[in-house]
Write an enzyme that holds these catalytic residues in place. Structure first.
Site, PDB file in Angstrom:
ATOM      1  N   ARG A  70     -10.598   2.120  -9.443  1.00 25.36           N
ATOM      2  CA  ARG A  70      -9.878   2.271 -10.512  1.00 25.36           C
ATOM      3  C   ARG A  70     -10.457   3.373 -11.380  1.00 25.36           C
ATOM      4  O   ARG A  70     -11.624   3.570 -11.416  1.00 25.36           O
ATOM      5  CB  ARG A  70     -10.156   0.970 -11.366  1.00 25.36           C
ATOM      6  CG  ARG A  70      -9.199  -0.083 -10.733  1.00 25.36           C
ATOM      7  CD  ARG A  70      -7.880  -0.029 -10.738  1.00 25.36           C
ATOM      8  NE  ARG A  70      -6.901  -1.035 -10.134  1.00 25.36           N
ATOM      9  CZ  ARG A  70      -6.581  -1.022  -9.022  1.00 25.36           C
ATOM     10  NH1 ARG A  70      -6.313   0.052  -8.286  1.00 25.36           N
ATOM     11  NH2 ARG A  70      -5.524  -1.927  -8.646  1.00 25.36           N
ATOM     12  N   HIS A 117      -3.925   8.283  -5.544  1.00 23.18           N
ATOM     13  CA  HIS A 117      -3.795   6.914  -5.314  1.00 23.18           C
ATOM     14  C   HIS A 117      -3.350   6.541  -4.097  1.00 23.18           C
ATOM     15  O   HIS A 117      -2.452   5.792  -3.814  1.00 23.18           O
ATOM     16  CB  HIS A 117      -3.249   6.036  -6.546  1.00 23.18           C
ATOM     17  CG  HIS A 117      -3.582   4.859  -6.678  1.00 23.18           C
ATOM     18  ND1 HIS A 117      -3.761   4.124  -7.767  1.00 23.18           N
ATOM     19  CD2 HIS A 117      -3.853   3.809  -5.767  1.00 23.18           C
ATOM     20  CE1 HIS A 117      -4.341   2.965  -7.724  1.00 23.18           C
ATOM     21  NE2 HIS A 117      -4.337   2.836  -6.547  1.00 23.18           N
TER      22      HIS A 117
HETATM   23  C1  GLV Z   1      -4.107  -0.450  -5.295  1.00 22.69           C
HETATM   24  O1  GLV Z   1      -4.465  -0.083  -6.141  1.00 22.69           O
HETATM   25  C2  GLV Z   1      -4.394  -2.158  -5.354  1.00 22.69           C
HETATM   26  O2  GLV Z   1      -4.876  -2.750  -6.103  1.00 22.69           O
HETATM   27  O3  GLV Z   1      -3.750  -3.021  -4.275  1.00 22.69           O
END
Ligand code: GLV
Length: 309
Positions: free
Chosen positions: A221, A273
């Site tokens: 994160r 991401h």
């Molecule tokens: C992606 O970031 C998740 O939390 O699966």
């Protein structure tokens, strides 16, 4: 049971879930104006959707992190909330992390810069056994990653809030444990959930405790990292500072702003991401099992909203 699906790829989710639960009715949700459902299967549902759904008996989060869901002010607190646990993401994220570790341990970062100046110079390889790796967060994904790195031959230190035991991993916990870990690792991997206790856990103090020339990999994160402290520890230009480089997949605000200094830093790799996209098959099995159990009133493994994961 009536299930509402809120996801960018809702059609695909509906099809895989329908094949697993032929008795259930699946609807694809818009932001509002949806039929009342028994269960919501969703990734980052909007406030309006949670507000209108007053008959929900359970929610399945279509991801491993529940930070966005828990920050939703309309989230009901009295029904079970289930999240995906590993569901194939562990393997994908382990590959991402292994790529990053080899990038630094085998000097690909340096060779890339040398190539830019047509420079032919070989670096001595630091043995894997001397390349300690710290994995912060030993949940389903963190422990998968830690084990994969151990199997590759790296000494792995793991850290979690509460004590854990994982074969082959040196496990640390608590504040003192974190300090002990930081001093011993050349690459730090952050796989903690986003909670008030973990926000900016990688800050000026923690970065200073890493050995000079360490690297950072964050597939977790964005909120785990104090970005200003990261840039300071990296230093400017191609010259390696306290920190040699960073591979970053998550950011406090996504997409990463076009004017962020992270994009153009010569020793930062930015990815959008993508470290652990949710694989449909394994995840659909978990979702179907959870819906089945909740509809029968059976116990399911729920998240702990107070702990934040
Ligand atoms: C992606 O970031 C998740 O939390 O699966």
């Amino acid at each position: 049971m009536r299930v509402l699906i809120y996801h960018r790829d809702a059609d695909q989710w509906r099809d895989v879930l329908r094949s697993r639960l032929p008795e259930a009715t699946f609807d694809i949700a818009g932001d509002s104006g949806n039929p009342p459902a028994d269960f919501l299967v969703a990734w980052k549902p909007p406030v309006s959707l949670l507000e209108e759904q007053t008959t929900l008996k359970g929610i399945v989060n279509l991801g491993a992190g529940v930070d966005a869901l828990l920050q939703n002010p309309a989230l009901p607190r009295d029904i079970p909330i289930v999240k995906l646990r590993d569901a194939g993401m562990g393997e994908l994220i382990a590959d991402y992390v292994r790529y990053g570790v080899f990038h630094f341990q085998r000097d690909f970062d340096r060779y890339r810069r040398q190539q830019a100046s047509h420079e032919w110079r070989e670096f001595d390889v630091v043995d894997k056994r001397d390349w300690g790796i710290g994995v912060l967060g030993l949940g389903a994904i963190g422990s998968h990653v830690a084990k994969a790195l151990t199997a590759d031959g790296f000494p792995v230190h793991g850290w979690s809030r509460t004590p854990k035991r994982i074969e082959g991993i040196t496990c640390h916990d608590g504040d003192d444990g974190l300090d002990g870990l930081l001093g011993q690792v050349r690459t730090l991997v952050t796989l903690l959930p986003d909670t008030p206790a973990t926000r900016q856990i990688v800050n000026r103090d923690t970065l200073a405790k890493l050995p000079p020339g360490a690297s950072l990999i964050n597939p977790g994160r964005g909120t785990l990292i104090d970005e200003a402290a990261l840039l300071e520890a990296l230093g400017k230009g191609t010259e390696e500072g306290q920190l040699r480089g960073a591979l970053l997949d998550a950011f406090p605000a996504e997409p990463l702003a076009a004017d962020s200094p992270l994009w153009s830093h010569p020793r930062i790799l930015v990815t959008p991401h993508m470290a652990g996209p949710t694989p449909l098959g394994a995840a659909a099995d978990q979702v179907a099992d959870a819906l089945n159990a909740m509809s029968k009133g059976e116990a399911v493994e729920t998240i702990d909203p107070d702990a934040g994961y």
